[in-house]
Motif scaffolding. Structure first.
Motif, PDB file in Angstrom:
ATOM      1  N   TYR A 172       0.801  -1.214   0.000  1.00 57.88           N
ATOM      2  CA  TYR A 172       0.000   0.000   0.000  1.00 57.88           C
ATOM      3  C   TYR A 172       0.844   1.280   0.000  1.00 57.88           C
ATOM      4  O   TYR A 172       0.540   2.217  -0.735  1.00 57.88           O
ATOM      5  N   SER A 173       1.875   1.332   0.800  1.00 56.52           N
ATOM      6  CA  SER A 173       2.676   2.564   0.889  1.00 56.52           C
ATOM      7  C   SER A 173       3.332   2.895  -0.449  1.00 56.52           C
ATOM      8  O   SER A 173       3.350   4.052  -0.876  1.00 56.52           O
ATOM      9  N   ARG A 174       3.869   1.882  -1.128  1.00 58.03           N
ATOM     10  CA  ARG A 174       4.464   2.124  -2.440  1.00 58.03           C
ATOM     11  C   ARG A 174       3.388   2.571  -3.428  1.00 58.03           C
ATOM     12  O   ARG A 174       3.593   3.497  -4.202  1.00 58.03           O
ATOM     13  N   GLN A 175       2.222   1.932  -3.371  1.00 52.93           N
ATOM     14  CA  GLN A 175       1.133   2.300  -4.277  1.00 52.93           C
ATOM     15  C   GLN A 175       0.660   3.727  -4.000  1.00 52.93           C
ATOM     16  O   GLN A 175       0.366   4.479  -4.931  1.00 52.93           O
ATOM     17  N   PHE A 176       0.598   4.118  -2.741  1.00 50.94           N
ATOM     18  CA  PHE A 176       0.204   5.475  -2.391  1.00 50.94           C
ATOM     19  C   PHE A 176       1.187   6.471  -2.999  1.00 50.94           C
ATOM     20  O   PHE A 176       0.791   7.465  -3.605  1.00 50.94           O
ATOM     21  N   SER A 177       2.464   6.183  -2.848  1.00 53.00           N
ATOM     22  CA  SER A 177       3.500   7.060  -3.392  1.00 53.00           C
ATOM     23  C   SER A 177       3.402   7.170  -4.908  1.00 53.00           C
ATOM     24  O   SER A 177       3.486   8.270  -5.474  1.00 53.00           O
ATOM     25  N   GLU A 178       3.207   6.041  -5.579  1.00 55.60           N
ATOM     26  CA  GLU A 178       3.090   6.034  -7.041  1.00 55.60           C
ATOM     27  C   GLU A 178       1.856   6.819  -7.502  1.00 55.60           C
ATOM     28  O   GLU A 178       1.934   7.593  -8.463  1.00 55.60           O
ATOM     29  N   CYS A 179       0.732   6.618  -6.847  1.00 57.67           N
ATOM     30  CA  CYS A 179      -0.491   7.345  -7.221  1.00 57.67           C
ATOM     31  C   CYS A 179      -0.356   8.837  -6.936  1.00 57.67           C
ATOM     32  O   CYS A 179      -0.812   9.663  -7.719  1.00 57.67           O
ATOM     33  N   GLY A 186       1.194  15.140 -10.052  1.00 55.39           N
ATOM     34  CA  GLY A 186       2.238  15.684 -10.902  1.00 55.39           C
ATOM     35  C   GLY A 186       3.511  16.018 -10.154  1.00 55.39           C
ATOM     36  O   GLY A 186       4.421  16.626 -10.717  1.00 55.39           O
ATOM     37  N   ASN A 187       3.612  15.645  -8.891  1.00 51.95           N
ATOM     38  CA  ASN A 187       4.809  15.910  -8.094  1.00 51.95           C
ATOM     39  C   ASN A 187       5.823  14.775  -8.256  1.00 51.95           C
ATOM     40  O   ASN A 187       6.129  14.043  -7.337  1.00 51.95           O
ATOM     41  N   TRP A 188       6.356  14.616  -9.452  1.00 54.24           N
ATOM     42  CA  TRP A 188       7.265  13.513  -9.748  1.00 54.24           C
ATOM     43  C   TRP A 188       8.576  13.598  -8.988  1.00 54.24           C
ATOM     44  O   TRP A 188       9.106  12.599  -8.541  1.00 54.24           O
ATOM     45  N   ASN A 189       9.118  14.770  -8.872  1.00 50.47           N
ATOM     46  CA  ASN A 189      10.432  14.912  -8.233  1.00 50.47           C
ATOM     47  C   ASN A 189      10.333  15.248  -6.758  1.00 50.47           C
ATOM     48  O   ASN A 189      11.337  15.267  -6.066  1.00 50.47           O
ATOM     49  N   ASP A 190       9.143  15.521  -6.300  1.00 54.57           N
ATOM     50  CA  ASP A 190       8.954  16.034  -4.951  1.00 54.57           C
ATOM     51  C   ASP A 190       8.331  15.002  -4.016  1.00 54.57           C
ATOM     52  O   ASP A 190       7.825  15.355  -2.975  1.00 54.57           O
ATOM     53  N   THR A 191       8.367  13.732  -4.383  1.00 50.98           N
ATOM     54  CA  THR A 191       7.711  12.717  -3.578  1.00 50.98           C
ATOM     55  C   THR A 191       8.662  12.161  -2.531  1.00 50.98           C
ATOM     56  O   THR A 191       9.696  11.595  -2.861  1.00 50.98           O
ATOM     57  N   PRO A 192       8.312  12.317  -1.265  1.00 53.63           N
ATOM     58  CA  PRO A 192       9.185  11.818  -0.202  1.00 53.63           C
ATOM     59  C   PRO A 192       9.047  10.311  -0.036  1.00 53.63           C
ATOM     60  O   PRO A 192       8.110   9.696  -0.528  1.00 53.63           O
ATOM     61  N   ASP A 193      10.001   9.725   0.661  1.00 49.75           N
ATOM     62  CA  ASP A 193       9.858   8.328   1.050  1.00 49.75           C
ATOM     63  C   ASP A 193       8.782   8.243   2.116  1.00 49.75           C
ATOM     64  O   ASP A 193       8.628   9.147   2.937  1.00 49.75           O
TER      65      ASP A 193
END
Length: 158
Positions: A16-23, A29-36
């Motif tokens: 779920y956490s990876r899927q949340f980040s991907e979605c 549109g925050n491709w470069n701004d996504t935190p871990d």
């Protein structure tokens, strides 16, 4: 009396956490701004304007993308889980076979049916699924909880 085992769906069975980040990246549109993802409180990790925006993202607008389209944590997990349920537990005395259920706290609205879709997709043979409104009630239904969520681990009753 048989032991009751609950398996948390998010981040134990469903990634779920990876899927949340991907979605989040895809739909904001925050491709470069996504935190871990370092917390299960996604409001801490992702830049939502307010709680309403977060709730709409998670439970309304992208519920299916987040909950149904996620992958299993491991490609072989569904097979291994079903093998454990069918074969390994068969060797246990009948009166000691554990009751196994999936649990997913904080599901709401569209995420419940999306979670059922995910479970059907991985072809699980777990007989019970529990969606508690209050996560503290998980412990009323199980003796052992398999989870990645520290809030659940810290809420173990005496």
């Amino acid at each position: 009396m048989a032991i009751r085992i609950a398996i948390d769906i998010n981040d134990v069975v469903r990634d779920y956490s990876r899927q949340f980040s991907e979605c989040y990246k895809k739909y904001t549109g925050n491709w470069n701004d996504t935190p871990d993802v370092t917390s299960f409180d996604y409001m801490e990790c992702f830049d939502f304007a307010d709680n309403d925006e977060y709730v709409n993202f998670r439970y309304v607008d992208y519920a299916f993308d987040l909950s149904a389209k996620a992958e299993a944590m491991d490609k072989m997990l569904p097979y291994k889980l079903n093998d454990w349920l069918q074969n390994t537990l068969r060797d246990v005395d009948e009166d000691k076979i554990p009751e196994v259920m999936f649990v997913s706290a904080l599901e709401s609205g569209l995420t419940i049916q999306a979670t059922y879709f995910f479970l059907s997709k991985i072809q699980t043979r777990v007989r019970e699924v529990y969606f508690p409104i209050d996560s503290s009630t998980i412990w009323d239904r199980c003796d052992l909880l398999i989870t990645a969520n520290p809030k659940f681990i810290n809420s173990v009753p005496d």
